[in-house]
Design an enzyme around this catalytic site. Structure first.
Site, PDB file in Angstrom:
ATOM      1  N   ASP A  29      -6.584  -6.958  -4.874  1.00 45.87           N
ATOM      2  CA  ASP A  29      -6.488  -5.868  -5.843  1.00 45.87           C
ATOM      3  C   ASP A  29      -6.727  -6.353  -7.273  1.00 45.87           C
ATOM      4  OD1 ASP A  29      -5.988  -3.847  -4.044  1.00 45.87           O
ATOM      5  OD2 ASP A  29      -3.806  -3.959  -4.236  1.00 45.87           O
ATOM      6  N   GLU A  84      -9.499   0.521   5.074  1.00 42.34           N
ATOM      7  CA  GLU A  84      -9.907   0.099   3.732  1.00 42.34           C
ATOM      8  C   GLU A  84      -9.626  -1.395   3.548  1.00 42.34           C
ATOM      9  OE1 GLU A  84      -8.801   1.236  -0.930  1.00 42.34           O
ATOM     10  OE2 GLU A  84      -7.457   1.799   0.701  1.00 42.34           O
ATOM     11  N   HIS A  85      -8.380  -1.804   3.809  1.00 44.04           N
ATOM     12  CA  HIS A  85      -7.970  -3.210   3.724  1.00 44.04           C
ATOM     13  C   HIS A  85      -7.550  -3.678   5.108  1.00 44.04           C
ATOM     14  CE1 HIS A  85      -6.734  -1.339  -0.225  1.00 44.04           C
ATOM     15  NE2 HIS A  85      -7.461  -2.343  -0.682  1.00 44.04           N
ATOM     16  N   HIS A 118     -54.379  15.806   1.871  1.00 43.31           N
ATOM     17  CA  HIS A 118     -53.914  14.434   2.066  1.00 43.31           C
ATOM     18  C   HIS A 118     -55.009  13.605   2.742  1.00 43.31           C
ATOM     19  CE1 HIS A 118     -49.912  16.054   1.286  1.00 43.31           C
ATOM     20  NE2 HIS A 118     -49.377  14.845   1.400  1.00 43.31           N
ATOM     21  N   GLN A 131       0.829  -1.207   0.000  1.00 45.79           N
ATOM     22  CA  GLN A 131       0.000   0.000   0.000  1.00 45.79           C
ATOM     23  C   GLN A 131       0.857   1.247   0.000  1.00 45.79           C
ATOM     24  OE1 GLN A 131      -3.386  -0.381  -0.529  1.00 45.79           O
ATOM     25  NE2 GLN A 131      -2.447  -2.387  -0.783  1.00 45.79           N
ATOM     26  N   HIS A 178       1.744   2.994  -3.290  1.00 45.83           N
ATOM     27  CA  HIS A 178       0.749   3.719  -4.082  1.00 45.83           C
ATOM     28  C   HIS A 178       1.106   5.203  -4.174  1.00 45.83           C
ATOM     29  CE1 HIS A 178      -2.440   1.048  -5.332  1.00 45.83           C
ATOM     30  NE2 HIS A 178      -2.408   0.437  -4.170  1.00 45.83           N
TER      31      HIS A 178
END
Length: 438
Positions: A366, A332-333, A425, A264, A267
């Site tokens: 991934d 996230e992971h 109504h 990660q 990235h």
């Protein structure tokens, strides 16, 4: 070699909560100049259509074209890419696509109805979106895996038309991206990018059709444009930097964990890698692996910056406390690199994707595990889910009262409507009440 100084924390330290909050803090505020630039681009495309898209494409991507139609890639060209890429790349794409499709087929929701005793019918009609837009990064960053992850769920959902946009700076095309589009069943592809591509999808131009939802990753201009057009169209999410959190019992090869953290960190400089373990000596071993393996990495400088600025090695009392810290982070992971991941899974409440056991590297998710790799970041896993088929389906309520049901429920609606002062109504409902039953 770049110096490494990874933050070390202990859940026992008095200021742990404050230190953890500082570690997780990420400023996603949009730069004022970026905002102004994006709003200008959106306004120009909205009012001038193709002409504005062509001008911005020439300006930002150094790609000149006489018409926007000239920037559309034909279905034959996509098939050509599929036929000409190396066979091992094609086989890998096709195998990944098959697994992604098989997993997402199981997410598909169907319409349903039920009938009450008096004949009243209630239910839900599930309908796919008519048209989805897929943004795919281009240039130096090319992600055929993102094509599969975004387009296949849309097609499984039944979306009639998937429109893909991908920038090709100076006309440089990535063949694997085109091949992935062919495999995933993308219907039309335009070689445009940036905020102007988002605007074209959101508003429609003479050549690019308006879509119902825009999905896919991009740079800050793309993310800002997606935020701006939300409401005109749907969007998947505004994603922050990539994140991985590993909970380890101290028994996994430390080199494996170091490389998982790297996966990660490479990235970008803002990516976040965190390891939680009850064994302080094991944290030392992983840190030693990090120092030894880092010089072997092609993106060592990016990894080092990410680890120095946003990574952490966290000592906890036990795996139960590790789960509690993880739930606060809502990563996230999340890798559960432990002997009994199934038992620990019961303690996990917030995570985008959960990777079970020592052999399950996040990197498999991934590319080819099957579940979607488009995941909630920056703690949004507390309330968000991975991209899926359900993101390309919408639900309509079905309500069909019988005469008996309308008469009975009309009394309830009348009381509530009059209580709210909405007399029309009330009377609308009262017309359906059988005479003599008031």
């Amino acid at each position: 070699m770049t110096e490494i100084a990874i933050t070390r924390l202990s859940a026992r330290q008095a200021d742990f909560d404050t230190a953890l909050a500082q570690l997780l803090a990420w400023d996603d505020s949009v730069d004022h100049q970026v905002n102004e630039s994006v709003r200008h681009i959106l306004q120009q495309v909205r009012t001038r259509g193709d002409a504005a898209v062509l001008e911005f494409t020439a300006q930002f991507d150094q790609l000149e074209a006489a018409s926007l139609s000239a920037l559309e890639i034909s279905a034959d060209r996509l098939q050509q890419a599929l036929q000409t890429i190396p066979s091992e790349q094609r086989e890998a794409l096709e195998q990944a696509a098959e697994r992604v499709r098989d997993y997402h087929q199981r997410q598909k929701q169907d319409s349903w109805q039920y009938q009450e005793a008096d004949g009243t019918v209630l239910g839900q009609k599930v309908t796919p979106l008519d048209r989805a837009g897929l943004y795919v990064p281009g240039g130096k960053a090319a992600y055929p895996s993102s094509v599969l992850m975004n387009a296949i769920p849309a097609k499984v959902a039944g979306v009639s038309e998937v429109i893909m946009v991908v920038p090709t700076p100076a006309g440089v095309v990535n063949e694997m991206v085109l091949a992935a589009a062919a495999i995933a069943g993308v219907d039309r592809v335009f070689t445009i990018g940036g905020a102007q591509a988002v605007a074209a999808l959101a508003y429609g131009t003479e050549t690019v059709p308006q879509v119902d939802k825009i999905v896919g990753p991009g740079n800050i201009y793309v993310a800002t444009a997606k935020r701006e057009v939300f409401g005109t169209v749907g969007i998947d999410m505004i994603a922050g930097p990539s994140e991985i959190l590993v909970i380890c019992d101290g028994k996994t090869d430390p080199d494996w964990i170091a490389m998982d953290l790297f996966s990660q960190a490479e990235h970008d400089e803002q990516a976040q890698s965190i390891l939680i373990c009850p064994d302080a000596a094991y944290l030392d071993r992983v840190e030693a692996s990090i120092r030894r393996l880092l010089p072997t990495m092609e993106r060592a400088a990016i990894i080092a910056t990410s680890l120095n600025s946003r990574a952490a090695l966290i000592e906890v009392a036990d795996l139960a406390e590790a789960a509690r810290v993880s739930n606060r982070i809502a990563p996230e992971h999340l890798e559960l690199s432990v002997a009994d991941p199934q038992a620990l899974l019961a303690e996990i409440r917030h995570a985008g994707a959960i990777f079970m056991g020592r052999y399950t590297a996040e990197a498999l998710g991934d590319y080819c595990a099957g579940p979607n790799h488009v995941l909630p970041t920056s703690g949004t896993a507390r309330f968000s889910s991975p991209l899926g088929v359900y993101d390309f389906q919408k639900r309509s309520s079905i309500i069909g009262f019988s005469a008996d049901g309308a008469s009975e429920m009309g009394k309830v609606a009348s009381i509530l409507a009059r209580g709210e002062g909405l007399i029309a109504h009330a009377r609308s409902a009262e017309y359906r009440i059988r005479q003599g039953e008031e």
